[in-house]
Design a protein around this motif. Structure first.
Motif, PDB file in Angstrom:
ATOM      1  N   ARG A 133       0.824  -1.203   0.000  1.00  0.00           N
ATOM      2  CA  ARG A 133       0.000   0.000   0.000  1.00  0.00           C
ATOM      3  C   ARG A 133       0.859   1.254   0.000  1.00  0.00           C
ATOM      4  NH1 ARG A 133      -4.287   0.280   4.723  1.00  0.00           N
ATOM      5  NH2 ARG A 133      -2.451   0.944   5.896  1.00  0.00           N
ATOM      6  N   LEU A 134       1.972   1.212   0.748  1.00  0.00           N
ATOM      7  CA  LEU A 134       2.889   2.345   0.774  1.00  0.00           C
ATOM      8  C   LEU A 134       3.494   2.578  -0.602  1.00  0.00           C
ATOM      9  CD1 LEU A 134       4.539   4.486   2.390  1.00  0.00           C
ATOM     10  CD2 LEU A 134       6.257   2.695   2.756  1.00  0.00           C
ATOM     11  N   MET A 135       3.911   1.492  -1.254  1.00  0.00           N
ATOM     12  CA  MET A 135       4.525   1.617  -2.568  1.00  0.00           C
ATOM     13  C   MET A 135       3.508   2.054  -3.617  1.00  0.00           C
ATOM     14  SD  MET A 135       7.160  -1.634  -2.529  1.00  0.00           S
ATOM     15  CE  MET A 135       8.023  -1.101  -3.997  1.00  0.00           C
ATOM     16  N   ASP A 136       2.260   1.637  -3.457  1.00  0.00           N
ATOM     17  CA  ASP A 136       1.217   2.097  -4.379  1.00  0.00           C
ATOM     18  C   ASP A 136       0.955   3.593  -4.211  1.00  0.00           C
ATOM     19  OD1 ASP A 136       0.880  -0.396  -5.474  1.00  0.00           O
ATOM     20  OD2 ASP A 136      -0.825  -0.944  -4.212  1.00  0.00           O
ATOM     21  N   ARG A 137       1.000   4.057  -2.962  1.00  0.00           N
ATOM     22  CA  ARG A 137       0.735   5.465  -2.689  1.00  0.00           C
ATOM     23  C   ARG A 137       1.827   6.358  -3.278  1.00  0.00           C
ATOM     24  NH1 ARG A 137      -2.472   7.997   1.088  1.00  0.00           N
ATOM     25  NH2 ARG A 137      -2.841   6.023   2.176  1.00  0.00           N
ATOM     26  N   TYR A 138       3.068   5.887  -3.173  1.00  0.00           N
ATOM     27  CA  TYR A 138       4.212   6.657  -3.684  1.00  0.00           C
ATOM     28  C   TYR A 138       4.870   5.897  -4.837  1.00  0.00           C
ATOM     29  CZ  TYR A 138       3.587   9.047   0.782  1.00  0.00           C
ATOM     30  OH  TYR A 138       3.058   9.738   1.853  1.00  0.00           O
ATOM     31  N   LYS A 139       4.033   5.451  -5.771  1.00  0.00           N
ATOM     32  CA  LYS A 139       4.546   4.559  -6.806  1.00  0.00           C
ATOM     33  C   LYS A 139       5.572   5.221  -7.715  1.00  0.00           C
ATOM     34  CE  LYS A 139       0.647   5.302 -10.007  1.00  0.00           C
ATOM     35  NZ  LYS A 139      -0.431   4.607 -10.759  1.00  0.00           N
TER      36      LYS A 139
ATOM     37  N   LEU B  38       5.818  -2.856  15.953  1.00  0.00           N
ATOM     38  CA  LEU B  38       6.554  -1.597  15.862  1.00  0.00           C
ATOM     39  C   LEU B  38       6.157  -0.786  14.632  1.00  0.00           C
ATOM     40  CD1 LEU B  38      10.186  -2.736  16.831  1.00  0.00           C
ATOM     41  CD2 LEU B  38       8.483  -1.623  18.286  1.00  0.00           C
ATOM     42  N   ILE B  39       5.652  -1.474  13.610  1.00  0.00           N
ATOM     43  CA  ILE B  39       5.324  -0.810  12.345  1.00  0.00           C
ATOM     44  C   ILE B  39       3.825  -0.953  12.096  1.00  0.00           C
ATOM     45  CG2 ILE B  39       5.857  -0.646   9.898  1.00  0.00           C
ATOM     46  CD1 ILE B  39       8.222  -0.065  11.696  1.00  0.00           C
ATOM     47  N   ASP B  40       3.059   0.039  12.514  1.00  0.00           N
ATOM     48  CA  ASP B  40       1.616  -0.026  12.354  1.00  0.00           C
ATOM     49  C   ASP B  40       1.062   1.094  11.479  1.00  0.00           C
ATOM     50  OD1 ASP B  40       2.126   2.012  14.085  1.00  0.00           O
ATOM     51  OD2 ASP B  40       0.893   1.250  15.739  1.00  0.00           O
ATOM     52  N   THR B  41       1.941   1.905  10.910  1.00  0.00           N
ATOM     53  CA  THR B  41       1.502   2.963   9.999  1.00  0.00           C
ATOM     54  C   THR B  41       2.451   3.025   8.806  1.00  0.00           C
ATOM     55  OG1 THR B  41       2.841   4.719  11.038  1.00  0.00           O
ATOM     56  CG2 THR B  41       0.631   4.318  11.948  1.00  0.00           C
ATOM     57  N   GLU B  42       1.992   3.593   7.717  1.00  0.00           N
ATOM     58  CA  GLU B  42       2.821   3.741   6.529  1.00  0.00           C
ATOM     59  C   GLU B  42       4.012   4.661   6.805  1.00  0.00           C
ATOM     60  OE1 GLU B  42       0.507   4.986   3.211  1.00  0.00           O
ATOM     61  OE2 GLU B  42      -0.957   3.377   3.427  1.00  0.00           O
TER      62      GLU B  42
ATOM     63  N   GLY C 286      10.692  -1.868 -10.785  1.00  0.00           N
ATOM     64  CA  GLY C 286      10.331  -0.451 -10.773  1.00  0.00           C
ATOM     65  C   GLY C 286       9.195  -0.165 -11.737  1.00  0.00           C
ATOM     66  N   ALA C 287       9.283  -0.750 -12.936  1.00  0.00           N
ATOM     67  CA  ALA C 287       8.208  -0.588 -13.917  1.00  0.00           C
ATOM     68  C   ALA C 287       6.911  -1.192 -13.394  1.00  0.00           C
ATOM     69  CB  ALA C 287       8.604  -1.243 -15.239  1.00  0.00           C
ATOM     70  N   ALA C 288       7.023  -2.332 -12.689  1.00  0.00           N
ATOM     71  CA  ALA C 288       5.842  -2.992 -12.136  1.00  0.00           C
ATOM     72  C   ALA C 288       5.188  -2.146 -11.042  1.00  0.00           C
ATOM     73  CB  ALA C 288       6.211  -4.366 -11.591  1.00  0.00           C
ATOM     74  N   VAL C 289       5.998  -1.434 -10.266  1.00  0.00           N
ATOM     75  CA  VAL C 289       5.456  -0.561  -9.226  1.00  0.00           C
ATOM     76  C   VAL C 289       4.616   0.547  -9.859  1.00  0.00           C
ATOM     77  CG1 VAL C 289       6.044   1.157  -7.472  1.00  0.00           C
ATOM     78  CG2 VAL C 289       7.252  -1.023  -7.513  1.00  0.00           C
ATOM     79  N   ILE C 290       5.102   1.107 -10.951  1.00  0.00           N
ATOM     80  CA  ILE C 290       4.405   2.227 -11.603  1.00  0.00           C
ATOM     81  C   ILE C 290       3.159   1.762 -12.350  1.00  0.00           C
ATOM     82  CG2 ILE C 290       4.585   4.008 -13.381  1.00  0.00           C
ATOM     83  CD1 ILE C 290       7.534   4.282 -12.671  1.00  0.00           C
ATOM     84  N   PHE C 291       3.281   0.701 -13.129  1.00  0.00           N
ATOM     85  CA  PHE C 291       2.191   0.287 -14.006  1.00  0.00           C
ATOM     86  C   PHE C 291       1.314  -0.817 -13.416  1.00  0.00           C
ATOM     87  CE2 PHE C 291       5.545   1.892 -16.862  1.00  0.00           C
ATOM     88  CZ  PHE C 291       4.837   2.931 -17.443  1.00  0.00           C
ATOM     89  N   GLY C 292       1.795  -1.479 -12.349  1.00  0.00           N
ATOM     90  CA  GLY C 292       0.991  -2.502 -11.701  1.00  0.00           C
ATOM     91  C   GLY C 292       0.897  -3.783 -12.501  1.00  0.00           C
ATOM     92  N   ASN C 293      -0.090  -4.631 -12.149  1.00  0.00           N
ATOM     93  CA  ASN C 293      -0.361  -5.892 -12.851  1.00  0.00           C
ATOM     94  C   ASN C 293       0.783  -6.893 -12.755  1.00  0.00           C
ATOM     95  OD1 ASN C 293      -3.039  -5.311 -14.169  1.00  0.00           O
ATOM     96  ND2 ASN C 293      -1.827  -3.636 -15.018  1.00  0.00           N
ATOM     97  N   TYR C 294       1.584  -6.800 -11.678  1.00  0.00           N
ATOM     98  CA  TYR C 294       2.636  -7.803 -11.450  1.00  0.00           C
ATOM     99  C   TYR C 294       2.360  -8.451 -10.105  1.00  0.00           C
ATOM    100  CZ  TYR C 294       7.180 -10.043 -10.980  1.00  0.00           C
ATOM    101  OH  TYR C 294       8.179 -10.967 -10.821  1.00  0.00           O
TER     102      TYR C 294
END
Length: 217
Positions: A17-23, A72-76, A174-182
């Motif tokens: 979700r973090l990577m999608d937000r800042y893709k 320890l990690i409960d937020t983005e 990196g391309a998969a993060v931007i365009f998705g579908n991976y």
């Protein structure tokens, strides 16, 4: 929280979700690092060592904390700080070992083995009748051990081959993060554990093989 598929939203989904937000930040960052490793990794050894170690530490620190200290990690925001801390710690360690080329080539060999294993698993899982989780980790272990041997005995080769393979894999992701579908491998294993085979078939589409083709370029 829960995912859109009704599954528990564990820490790996928080990372996604973090990577999608800042893709664009993550995606372009991966692509730039990957292109550098592919084109100039063998020429500029010190920056290469620092970059590869930064990525390794970023990944390892994330695995350790998300698996063993998830509270320890409960937020983005905290996860973003965790990734940053791992990246800068790895950069510092890379600077310290810049003269220890054998140590680095072993680490690069492990990274190369892991990158290859992630792709191999996408293909072999559909043909080997074995527990998918065990197969996943067995594939990674075997490829990483091969990478260690190559990194120790073939230093010059792994500097050329390893930077190209790892760099190409990073560009692809990196391309998969931007365009998705991976379909991410960790998500892939998680869906198998949940018996979501129909969802896996839907997600494992032409985009996946297009990304793998990009990596092999």
């Amino acid at each position: 929280a829960r995912s859109i598929y009704g599954c528990a939203l564990n820490d790996w989904y928080l990372l996604k979700r973090l990577m999608d937000r800042y893709k664009y930040l993550f995606g372009l960052g991966f692509i730039l690092i990957g292109v550098f490793l592919c084109m100039w990794g063998n020429k500029f050894k010190v920056p290469t060592i620092m970059l590869v170690m930064a990525l390794i530490f970023c990944y390892v620190v994330s695995i350790i904390v998300l698996n063993f200290l998830p509270s320890l990690i409960d937020t983005e925001k905290k996860l973003f700080y965790l990734l940053g801390a791992g990246f800068f710690l790895g950069t510092f360690v890379g600077y310290l070992i810049k003269a220890k080329i054998t140590i680095f080539t072993i680490m690069l060999g492990i990274s190369m083995g892991y990158s290859v294993a992630e792709v191999i698993y996408q293909f072999v899982q559909g043909f080997i009748e074995w527990n998918p989780t065990y197969l996943y980790y067995a594939t990674i272990v075997v490829c990483c051990v091969v990478g260690i041997v190559i990194g120790y005995y073939l230093i010059k080769t792994v500097m050329i081959l390893g930077t190209s393979i790892v760099g190409g894999y990073i560009v692809m992701r990196g391309a998969a993060v931007i365009f998705g579908n991976y379909i991410d491998e960790d998500q892939f294993v998680d869906l198998i554990k949940s018996g979501e085979y129909e969802q896996i078939r839907d997600m494992k589409n032409g985009w996946v093989y297009a990304y793998l083709g990009l990596w092999n370029r």
